[in-house]
Design a protein around this motif. Structure first.
Motif, mmCIF file in Angstrom:
data_model
loop_
_atom_site.group_PDB
_atom_site.id
_atom_site.type_symbol
_atom_site.label_atom_id
_atom_site.label_comp_id
_atom_site.label_asym_id
_atom_site.label_seq_id
_atom_site.Cartn_x
_atom_site.Cartn_y
_atom_site.Cartn_z
ATOM 1 N N GLN A 224 8.098 -7.232 1.533
ATOM 2 C CA GLN A 224 6.942 -7.293 1.877
ATOM 3 C C GLN A 224 5.911 -5.408 2.084
ATOM 4 O O GLN A 224 6.310 -4.789 2.414
ATOM 5 C CB GLN A 224 6.987 -7.247 3.449
ATOM 6 C CG GLN A 224 5.852 -6.769 4.376
ATOM 7 C CD GLN A 224 6.424 -7.068 5.885
ATOM 8 O OE1 GLN A 224 6.567 -5.702 6.645
ATOM 9 N NE2 GLN A 224 5.670 -7.652 7.166
ATOM 10 N N ASN A 276 -4.813 -4.262 0.452
ATOM 11 C CA ASN A 276 -5.826 -5.475 1.135
ATOM 12 C C ASN A 276 -6.755 -5.056 1.875
ATOM 13 O O ASN A 276 -6.605 -4.215 2.489
ATOM 14 C CB ASN A 276 -4.311 -6.264 1.667
ATOM 15 C CG ASN A 276 -4.558 -7.281 1.877
ATOM 16 O OD1 ASN A 276 -5.932 -7.709 2.438
ATOM 17 N ND2 ASN A 276 -3.783 -7.800 2.721
ATOM 18 N N ASP A 280 -3.825 -10.088 6.916
ATOM 19 C CA ASP A 280 -2.273 -10.064 6.083
ATOM 20 C C ASP A 280 -1.984 -11.333 5.352
ATOM 21 O O ASP A 280 -3.201 -12.256 6.001
ATOM 22 C CB ASP A 280 -1.502 -10.219 7.520
ATOM 23 C CG ASP A 280 -0.901 -8.814 8.459
ATOM 24 O OD1 ASP A 280 -1.528 -8.158 8.095
ATOM 25 O OD2 ASP A 280 -0.113 -9.538 9.275
ATOM 26 N N ARG A 281 -1.202 -11.091 3.923
ATOM 27 C CA ARG A 281 -1.347 -12.482 2.982
ATOM 28 C C ARG A 281 -0.288 -12.659 2.339
ATOM 29 O O ARG A 281 0.379 -11.341 2.435
ATOM 30 C CB ARG A 281 -2.223 -12.152 2.109
ATOM 31 C CG ARG A 281 -2.834 -10.843 1.352
ATOM 32 C CD ARG A 281 -3.671 -11.076 0.670
ATOM 33 N NE ARG A 281 -3.751 -9.519 0.046
ATOM 34 C CZ ARG A 281 -4.093 -8.892 -0.875
ATOM 35 N NH1 ARG A 281 -5.634 -9.127 -0.578
ATOM 36 N NH2 ARG A 281 -4.281 -7.682 -1.697
ATOM 37 N N LYS A 282 -0.219 -13.419 1.991
ATOM 38 C CA LYS A 282 1.665 -14.172 1.764
ATOM 39 C C LYS A 282 1.165 -15.095 0.105
ATOM 40 O O LYS A 282 -0.123 -15.826 0.744
ATOM 41 C CB LYS A 282 2.018 -15.545 3.010
ATOM 42 C CG LYS A 282 1.927 -15.732 3.367
ATOM 43 C CD LYS A 282 2.530 -16.021 4.010
ATOM 44 C CE LYS A 282 1.781 -18.175 5.448
ATOM 45 N NZ LYS A 282 3.046 -18.216 6.033
ATOM 46 N N THR A 283 1.992 -15.436 -0.284
ATOM 47 C CA THR A 283 2.034 -16.426 -1.281
ATOM 48 C C THR A 283 3.231 -16.289 -2.277
ATOM 49 O O THR A 283 4.392 -16.091 -1.823
ATOM 50 C CB THR A 283 1.409 -15.866 -2.614
ATOM 51 O OG1 THR A 283 0.844 -17.424 -3.521
ATOM 52 C CG2 THR A 283 1.467 -14.631 -3.705
ATOM 53 N N SER A 284 3.227 -17.917 -2.633
ATOM 54 C CA SER A 284 5.146 -17.887 -2.796
ATOM 55 C C SER A 284 4.667 -18.616 -4.247
ATOM 56 O O SER A 284 3.805 -18.902 -5.034
ATOM 57 C CB SER A 284 5.033 -19.432 -2.506
ATOM 58 O OG SER A 284 6.560 -20.148 -3.159
ATOM 59 N N MET A 301 9.046 -16.042 -1.820
ATOM 60 C CA MET A 301 7.809 -15.117 -1.249
ATOM 61 C C MET A 301 7.671 -13.749 -1.319
ATOM 62 O O MET A 301 8.276 -12.646 -1.030
ATOM 63 C CB MET A 301 8.146 -16.079 0.483
ATOM 64 C CG MET A 301 6.754 -15.719 1.535
ATOM 65 S SD MET A 301 5.541 -16.531 0.774
ATOM 66 C CE MET A 301 6.205 -17.866 1.553
ATOM 67 N N THR A 303 4.775 -10.889 1.153
ATOM 68 C CA THR A 303 3.697 -10.997 1.858
ATOM 69 C C THR A 303 2.624 -9.421 1.765
ATOM 70 O O THR A 303 3.842 -8.655 1.014
ATOM 71 C CB THR A 303 4.637 -10.984 3.295
ATOM 72 O OG1 THR A 303 5.324 -10.265 3.447
ATOM 73 C CG2 THR A 303 4.977 -12.053 4.015
ATOM 74 N N GLN A 304 1.945 -9.091 2.583
ATOM 75 C CA GLN A 304 1.133 -8.307 2.104
ATOM 76 C C GLN A 304 1.207 -7.765 3.170
ATOM 77 O O GLN A 304 -0.232 -8.483 4.291
ATOM 78 C CB GLN A 304 0.471 -7.872 0.799
ATOM 79 C CG GLN A 304 -0.371 -6.171 0.477
ATOM 80 C CD GLN A 304 -1.201 -6.383 -0.233
ATOM 81 O OE1 GLN A 304 -1.570 -7.253 -1.175
ATOM 82 N NE2 GLN A 304 -1.709 -5.412 -0.676
ATOM 83 N N LYS A 305 1.077 -6.771 4.127
ATOM 84 C CA LYS A 305 0.177 -6.215 5.216
ATOM 85 C C LYS A 305 -1.677 -6.063 4.817
ATOM 86 O O LYS A 305 -1.864 -6.022 3.767
ATOM 87 C CB LYS A 305 0.502 -5.079 5.739
ATOM 88 C CG LYS A 305 2.254 -4.948 6.618
ATOM 89 C CD LYS A 305 1.923 -5.495 8.220
ATOM 90 C CE LYS A 305 3.066 -6.197 8.567
ATOM 91 N NZ LYS A 305 3.228 -6.558 9.908
ATOM 92 N N ASP A 323 -4.584 -15.404 9.341
ATOM 93 C CA ASP A 323 -4.039 -13.842 9.173
ATOM 94 C C ASP A 323 -4.544 -12.903 9.818
ATOM 95 O O ASP A 323 -3.474 -12.224 9.499
ATOM 96 C CB ASP A 323 -2.824 -14.271 8.366
ATOM 97 C CG ASP A 323 -1.726 -15.458 8.251
ATOM 98 O OD1 ASP A 323 -1.638 -16.116 9.001
ATOM 99 O OD2 ASP A 323 -2.088 -15.861 6.344
#
Length: 500
Positions: A224, A276, A280-284, A301, A303-305, A323
């Motif tokens: 994260q 960012n 909030d964003r996330k990726t796999s 996985m 994630t980034q605030k 998000d």
């Protein structure tokens, strides 16, 4: 390496289902309950008896099974009835999905003789298939959400399928770890399709085959990342021919590969994430290798605030589902569920439902209290709500008359709710005014549209809310003084009733 589990049909499924000698009627609806929703008959032939507990007349539809299955009786009246299923010896396995009807309710009843061999299906074919039908599907294990029960996503070229519960070689529940299945492994499973909250799934699957992945993400660093960005590192074991990396297209604008270092079977892949400026964003991230014939994958996985957007409740309600994090302040107007922390909050602009706030009872939240929350704009059945809420501030609020407020010592940490009639508006921009009840009057030094408002956001409530002299106004504030004259400070608008 490939492992194949050969599951004896009768023994495995006998363990799987609840025995008829210990009837708990867990399988059923309000009008009809079955002692088990699975009936197994040995491939050499035989009979099995279950109990139906109904509060109305019932019947069993045996269409398509009369050549190999005899059911007696196939209908009955209210009460408990024993129903026997009989089948002669069979060379091949049989599977039937019978429907028990009682009034306006229908219950699936699965009858299995031997070990049926369903045709292979894709994830998409299962997702668009029929509840109660048994499917066999092959795919790559994605995120494992429960390592005790074996809940995870299975992926193939057609899509993803949720697996809810995986039985071990002895058809035992909650023994998923004994199978040694990991994310990235290719497995073949067999189970019955069901649906939960609109999401198709295979339930309590049996594992037919495991093809261990040649690549595995052993661990990660900085899973994260903060708002400012930074480095994300994946540590990998690879037994194939090299490592390649796949970053999803929607993440390529903010995520890139810094380096790939390999030594023997080990690889270290470093990524760089940009700052960012959104939510909030996330990726796999998918890691690939090959043995020259087949592609093997493993995932990680990240994630980034994101930024937190200050908003009125009206602005929050108008926002898109996503998000992005919003900060809202309001007064708790109605508590729906104290256990899960479900409630409504309101400011001058509107009201929204909050779905879940941790430690609601322990922290003493109650109606009338002021809260500042950070959470995401969500939706349920078309209605807006805040989800994943975290409380940044909580102000407990008591009730008081004007006289009771005047008698209190100055304290900007103790808030009270008071109602009075507006007798004079001294400054409509900032909301400086005097209110009066039957016990006395007090001056309000400013009236905020919501708790924590600063700068120009403090102005204009009188005009926006249409306040005027003679209106009954309810506010929350603390007792303070100016030049030895008592007044209400930090006043926050709750509601008002216009004078006639």
């Amino acid at each position: 390496m490939k492992l194949k589990y050969i599951i004896p049909s009768f023994v495995a499924l006998l363990i799987l289902i609840a025995g008829c000698n210990d009837v708990d009627y867990n399988f059923g609806l309000s009008k009809v309950q079955l002692s088990t929703s699975y009936v197994t008959i040995p491939q050499d032939g035989g009979s099995t008896t279950i109990t139906i507990n109904a509060n109305d007349e019932w019947s069993i539809d045996t269409t398509g099974t009369t050549k190999w299955l005899n059911v007696s009786p196939i209908k009955g009246s209210a009460g408990k009835t024993k129903v026997t299923f009989t089948s002669p010896k069979s060379l091949d396995g049989h599977l039937a999905d019978l429907i028990v009807t009682c009034g306006d309710q229908k219950q699936h009843l699965n009858v299995m003789q031997g070990l049926p061999k369903p045709k292979p299906a894709t994830c998409n074919e299962v997702n668009t298939g029929i509840d109660g039908k048994t499917y066999m599907v092959t795919g790559v294990v994605g995120k494992i959400e429960n390592e005790e029960w074996g809940n995870y996503w299975l992926k193939d070229a057609t899509g993803s399928l949720y697996i809810y519960g995986t039985l071990n070689k002895k058809a035992e529940r909650r023994k998923f770890k004994t199978l040694g299945i990991e994310s990235g492994d290719e497995i073949t499973v067999q189970g019955q399709r069901g649906t939960y909250k609109g999401v198709p799934q295979l339930k309590e699957v049996m594992v037919v085959k495991i093809n261990k992945s040649l690549i595995k993400v052993d661990s990660v660093k900085n899973a994260q990342l903060p708002l400012e960005g930074g480095e994300f590192v994946a540590y990998i074991t690879c037994k194939g021919l090299g490592v390649s990396v796949d970053i999803p297209n929607d993440a390529k604008q903010w995520l890139s590969i810094s380096s790939i270092k390999t030594k023997g079977k080990n690889a270290v892949v470093t990524f760089k994430a940009a700052a960012n400026t959104g939510g909030d964003r996330k990726t796999s991230i998918t890691f690939h290798t090959t043995d020259g014939k087949k592609d093997y994958v493993s995932e990680a996985m990240l994630t980034q605030k994101g930024v937190i957007v200050p908003a009125t409740i009206a602005e929050f309600l108008a926002a898109k589902v996503g998000d992005k994090q919003y900060r809202v302040s309001g007064i708790i107007t109605k508590v729906v569920n104290t256990k899960y922390g479900n409630f409504y909050i309101k400011d001058f602009s509107g009201e929204t439902f909050v779905y879940g706030l941790a430690n609601f009872v322990k922290k003493g939240y109650k109606e009338g209290d002021i809260v500042t929350l950070v959470g995401k704009r969500s939706e349920h059945n078309g209605k807006a709500q805040m989800k994943g809420a975290v409380a940044e501030k909580h102000v407990a609020v008591g009730n008081a008359t004007v006289a009771e407020l005047l008698a209190k010592a100055d304290n900007n940490a103790s808030y009270f709710k008071v109602t009075g009639k507006i007798t004079k508006i001294a400054n409509p921009d900032y909301g400086n005014m005097t209110i009066k009840d039957e016990t006395g009057e007090i001056f309000l030094y400013g009236l905020l549209p919501y708790f924590g408002a600063t700068g120009d956001a403090r102005k204009g409530l009188v005009k926006k809310a249409g306040l005027k002299e003679g209106d009954a106004l309810t506010v929350i504030g603390y007792k303070t003084s100016h030049n030895d004259k008592p007044q209400l400070g930090g006043s926050v608008y709750v509601s008002h009733k216009a004078s006639e």
